[in-house]
Design a protein around this motif. Structure first.
Motif, PDB file in Angstrom:
ATOM      1  N   GLN A  71       0.815  -1.219   0.000  1.00 30.60           N
ATOM      2  CA  GLN A  71       0.000   0.000   0.000  1.00 30.60           C
ATOM      3  C   GLN A  71       0.854   1.277   0.000  1.00 30.60           C
ATOM      4  O   GLN A  71       0.580   2.204  -0.758  1.00 30.60           O
ATOM      5  CB  GLN A  71      -0.940  -0.020   1.218  1.00 30.60           C
ATOM      6  CG  GLN A  71      -1.862   1.186   1.342  1.00 30.60           C
ATOM      7  CD  GLN A  71      -2.851   1.318   0.191  1.00 30.60           C
ATOM      8  OE1 GLN A  71      -3.251   0.340  -0.415  1.00 30.60           O
ATOM      9  NE2 GLN A  71      -3.221   2.563  -0.143  1.00 30.60           N
ATOM     10  N   GLY A  72       1.890   1.329   0.843  1.00 33.81           N
ATOM     11  CA  GLY A  72       2.709   2.540   0.929  1.00 33.81           C
ATOM     12  C   GLY A  72       3.368   2.856  -0.408  1.00 33.81           C
ATOM     13  O   GLY A  72       3.337   4.000  -0.893  1.00 33.81           O
ATOM     14  N   ALA A  73       3.960   1.832  -1.037  1.00 28.57           N
ATOM     15  CA  ALA A  73       4.624   2.027  -2.335  1.00 28.57           C
ATOM     16  C   ALA A  73       3.607   2.432  -3.401  1.00 28.57           C
ATOM     17  O   ALA A  73       3.901   3.232  -4.297  1.00 28.57           O
ATOM     18  CB  ALA A  73       5.341   0.739  -2.749  1.00 28.57           C
ATOM     19  N   LEU A  74       2.390   1.893  -3.281  1.00 31.09           N
ATOM     20  CA  LEU A  74       1.335   2.210  -4.243  1.00 31.09           C
ATOM     21  C   LEU A  74       0.974   3.698  -4.169  1.00 31.09           C
ATOM     22  O   LEU A  74       0.801   4.363  -5.197  1.00 31.09           O
ATOM     23  CB  LEU A  74       0.116   1.339  -3.928  1.00 31.09           C
ATOM     24  CG  LEU A  74      -0.960   1.165  -4.986  1.00 31.09           C
ATOM     25  CD1 LEU A  74      -0.408   0.596  -6.280  1.00 31.09           C
ATOM     26  CD2 LEU A  74      -2.072   0.258  -4.444  1.00 31.09           C
ATOM     27  N   GLU A  75       0.876   4.212  -2.940  1.00 33.14           N
ATOM     28  CA  GLU A  75       0.522   5.634  -2.764  1.00 33.14           C
ATOM     29  C   GLU A  75       1.624   6.532  -3.336  1.00 33.14           C
ATOM     30  O   GLU A  75       1.333   7.523  -4.008  1.00 33.14           O
ATOM     31  CB  GLU A  75       0.300   5.942  -1.271  1.00 33.14           C
ATOM     32  CG  GLU A  75      -1.028   5.399  -0.782  1.00 33.14           C
ATOM     33  CD  GLU A  75      -1.139   5.379   0.738  1.00 33.14           C
ATOM     34  OE1 GLU A  75      -0.331   6.045   1.421  1.00 33.14           O
ATOM     35  OE2 GLU A  75      -2.039   4.665   1.240  1.00 33.14           O
ATOM     36  N   ILE A  76       2.876   6.150  -3.103  1.00 30.44           N
ATOM     37  CA  ILE A  76       3.994   6.959  -3.630  1.00 30.44           C
ATOM     38  C   ILE A  76       3.989   6.916  -5.161  1.00 30.44           C
ATOM     39  O   ILE A  76       4.141   7.938  -5.842  1.00 30.44           O
ATOM     40  CB  ILE A  76       5.341   6.442  -3.065  1.00 30.44           C
ATOM     41  CG1 ILE A  76       5.399   6.699  -1.556  1.00 30.44           C
ATOM     42  CG2 ILE A  76       6.526   7.087  -3.772  1.00 30.44           C
ATOM     43  CD1 ILE A  76       6.514   5.963  -0.827  1.00 30.44           C
ATOM     44  N   ALA A  77       3.776   5.724  -5.717  1.00 29.04           N
ATOM     45  CA  ALA A  77       3.766   5.584  -7.188  1.00 29.04           C
ATOM     46  C   ALA A  77       2.624   6.372  -7.802  1.00 29.04           C
ATOM     47  O   ALA A  77       2.782   7.054  -8.823  1.00 29.04           O
ATOM     48  CB  ALA A  77       3.652   4.105  -7.561  1.00 29.04           C
ATOM     49  N   MET A  78       1.473   6.300  -7.166  1.00 30.64           N
ATOM     50  CA  MET A  78       0.280   7.013  -7.649  1.00 30.64           C
ATOM     51  C   MET A  78       0.548   8.526  -7.678  1.00 30.64           C
ATOM     52  O   MET A  78       0.249   9.211  -8.657  1.00 30.64           O
ATOM     53  CB  MET A  78      -0.887   6.663  -6.720  1.00 30.64           C
ATOM     54  CG  MET A  78      -2.180   7.331  -7.034  1.00 30.64           C
ATOM     55  SD  MET A  78      -2.936   6.686  -8.525  1.00 30.64           S
ATOM     56  CE  MET A  78      -4.297   7.827  -8.640  1.00 30.64           C
ATOM     57  N   ALA A  79       1.145   9.028  -6.586  1.00 34.50           N
ATOM     58  CA  ALA A  79       1.453  10.467  -6.512  1.00 34.50           C
ATOM     59  C   ALA A  79       2.430  10.852  -7.617  1.00 34.50           C
ATOM     60  O   ALA A  79       2.295  11.902  -8.262  1.00 34.50           O
ATOM     61  CB  ALA A  79       2.034  10.805  -5.138  1.00 34.50           C
ATOM     62  N   GLN A  80       3.397   9.975  -7.865  1.00 31.98           N
ATOM     63  CA  GLN A  80       4.402  10.234  -8.906  1.00 31.98           C
ATOM     64  C   GLN A  80       3.745  10.276 -10.290  1.00 31.98           C
ATOM     65  O   GLN A  80       4.011  11.165 -11.099  1.00 31.98           O
ATOM     66  CB  GLN A  80       5.423   9.098  -8.846  1.00 31.98           C
ATOM     67  CG  GLN A  80       6.704   9.349  -9.586  1.00 31.98           C
ATOM     68  CD  GLN A  80       7.670   8.164  -9.369  1.00 31.98           C
ATOM     69  OE1 GLN A  80       7.684   7.538  -8.302  1.00 31.98           O
ATOM     70  NE2 GLN A  80       8.456   7.858 -10.383  1.00 31.98           N
ATOM     71  N   LEU A  81       2.862   9.326 -10.561  1.00 28.82           N
ATOM     72  CA  LEU A  81       2.204   9.263 -11.880  1.00 28.82           C
ATOM     73  C   LEU A  81       1.265  10.454 -12.068  1.00 28.82           C
ATOM     74  O   LEU A  81       1.190  11.038 -13.163  1.00 28.82           O
ATOM     75  CB  LEU A  81       1.441   7.939 -12.031  1.00 28.82           C
ATOM     76  CG  LEU A  81       2.323   6.680 -12.068  1.00 28.82           C
ATOM     77  CD1 LEU A  81       1.479   5.417 -11.934  1.00 28.82           C
ATOM     78  CD2 LEU A  81       3.153   6.624 -13.347  1.00 28.82           C
ATOM     79  N   GLU A  82       0.574  10.841 -10.985  1.00 30.91           N
ATOM     80  CA  GLU A  82      -0.313  12.015 -11.085  1.00 30.91           C
ATOM     81  C   GLU A  82       0.509  13.272 -11.332  1.00 30.91           C
ATOM     82  O   GLU A  82       0.116  14.128 -12.128  1.00 30.91           O
ATOM     83  CB  GLU A  82      -1.136  12.145  -9.805  1.00 30.91           C
ATOM     84  CG  GLU A  82      -2.317  11.186  -9.789  1.00 30.91           C
ATOM     85  CD  GLU A  82      -3.163  11.320  -8.536  1.00 30.91           C
ATOM     86  OE1 GLU A  82      -4.349  10.988  -8.615  1.00 30.91           O
ATOM     87  OE2 GLU A  82      -2.624  11.727  -7.475  1.00 30.91           O
TER      88      GLU A  82
END
Ligand code: NAD
Length: 276
Positions: A44-55
Motif C-alpha cells: 500500500q505505501g509504495a502504491l501511494e507513492i507511485a500514484m502520486a508520482q504518476l499524477e
C-alpha cells in the motif's frame, strides 16, 4: 505481425506490481502514450507513492491495493478497472516475487507463496480480465511478465523457475486460443534477465514476514548485466505496437535457449546457466 491496438491514446492499461520496478516503468511508458492507467500492488505505501508520482507526471491514473494470489482480489481489480475507465486494452500480469532455495530444500510454504503470486496471479488475471476484454469487442493485448527463468532453469530458484515456465506456457496457449478463435487479442511474454529493481528483496511482501531475502538489496542491482526498468518498459511498448510475442531483453540468454532446444532434438543435457 503487427499489433492490434493502433494508437494507445485514451486506451486503458492495468498493471499488477505497478508500484515498483518494471511495473512502474511500464505505467510511465504507457502514460506517456496518453493511456489511462490502473496500477495494482500488494504494498500500500509504495502504491501511494507511485500514484502520486504518476499524477505529478500528469497521467490519468488510479490505484488499487490487490494481492494477485487472491482470486477474489483480482476479480475486484477487474471490476474496479472497468468502473474507472469502461474498458481495458492492455493487461500486464507483472507482479512477482522470488525465493532462493535448492529444489529439494524449499518449504512447501515457499513453493505456495511463489507459485501463488507468480503463476496463479497471471492465471487469475487472465480469468478475470480476458473474457471482459473479448466481450467488449475491442482489441486487447496481454503482457505476462515471466523471466529468462521461464525459458531456462536457473539453479537455486526452483519455485521461480517452475512458476515462470508456467507463465510462458500460459502466454503461449492464450495466444494460440485467441488466434484459433480469430479474436483481436494479442499476447506478449516478457523474459528479462537482471533488471535494477527491488525483486531481490521480495520477502518484504511475504505474508507472515520475511523468511530470508533471495538476493538482498544489492544482490541483483549491482549485477554487471543489470539493465534499467525503463529499457524493459520501452521493449514492452514496442512489442505491443508490433504484436511481438517474445520480449527477450538480454540477448545472451537466447544462446542458452538454442542450446536447450537443440538438446531436445539430440538428447543432450539442458544448459546449466550460471546461478543469478
Ligand atoms: N528484476 C529482475 O531482474 C527481473 C528479471 C526477470 C523477471 N522479473 C519479473 O519482473 C516482475 C516485476 O518485478 P520487479 O523486478 O519490478 O521487482 P519489484 O519488487 O521492484 O516489483 C514487483 C512488484 O510486485 C509487487 N508484489 C509482490 N507480491 C505481490 C502480490 N502478492 N500481489 C500484488 N503485487 C505484489 C511488489 O510490491 C512490487 O511492487 C516480476 O514478475 C519479476 O519476477 C524481474
Amino acid at each position: 505481425m503487427t499489433g492490434v491496438l493502433g494508437s494507445l491514446q485514451g486506451k486503458t492499461a492495468v498493471i499488477t506490481g505497478g508500484a515498483s520496478g518494471i511495473g512502474l516503468a511500464m505505467a510511465q511508458q504507457f502514460g506517456s502514450q496518453g493511456m489511462n492507467l490502473v496500477i495494482a500492488d500488494v504494498e500500500q505505501g509504495a502504491l501511494e507513492i507511485a500514484m502520486a508520482q504518476l499524477e505529478a507526471e500528469g497521467f490519468s491514473c488510479c490505484a488499487m491495493q490487490c494481492d494477485v494470489s487472491d482470486q477474489k482480489a483480482v476479480e475486484a481489480l477487474a471490476d474496479f478497472s472497468y468502473d474507472a475507465f469502461g474498458a481495458v486494452h492492455v493487461l500486464c500480469n507483472n507482479a512477482g516475487v522470488v525465493h532462493r532455495d535448492l529444489a529439494w530444500e524449499a518449504s512447501i510454504e515457499s513453493w505456495e507463496w511463489v507459485l501463488g503470486v507468480d503463476l496463479w496471479g497471471p492465471i487469475y488475471g487472465v480469468h478475470a480480465f480476458v473474457p471482459r476484454m473479448i466481450a467488449s469487442g475491442e482489441p486487447g493485448h496481454v503482457v505476462n511478465t515471466a523471466s529468462t527463468a521461464g525459458v531456462v532453469a536457473f539453479p537455486g530458484i526452483a519455485s521461480y523457475d517452475v512458476a515462470k515456465q508456467g507463465v510462458v506456457a500460459l502466454s503461449e496457449v492464450l495466444l494460440a486460443d485467441a488466434m484459433a478463435e480469430k479474436l483481436p487479442i494479442r499476447v506478449s511474454v516478457l523474459c528479462p534477465g537482471v533488471v535494477r529493481t527491488k525483486i531481490g528483496v521480495s520477502e518484504r511482501n511475504r505474508p507472515g514476514g520475511v523468511k530470508g531475502d533471495a538476493f538482498g538489496e544489492e544482490g541483483l542491482i549491482t549485477a554487471t548485466e543489470a539493465i534499467e526498468p525503463e529499457a524493459v518498459a520501452q521493449a514492452v511498448l514496442r512489442a505491443i505496437n508490433d504484436g511481438t510475442f517474445w520480449i527477450m531483453t538480454h540477448p545472451r540468454y537466447v544462446d542458452l535457449v538454442k542450446t536447450r532446444a537443440e538438446g531436445m532434438l539430440t538428447g543432450a543435457m539442458p544448459p546449466i546457466p550460471h546461478p543469478i
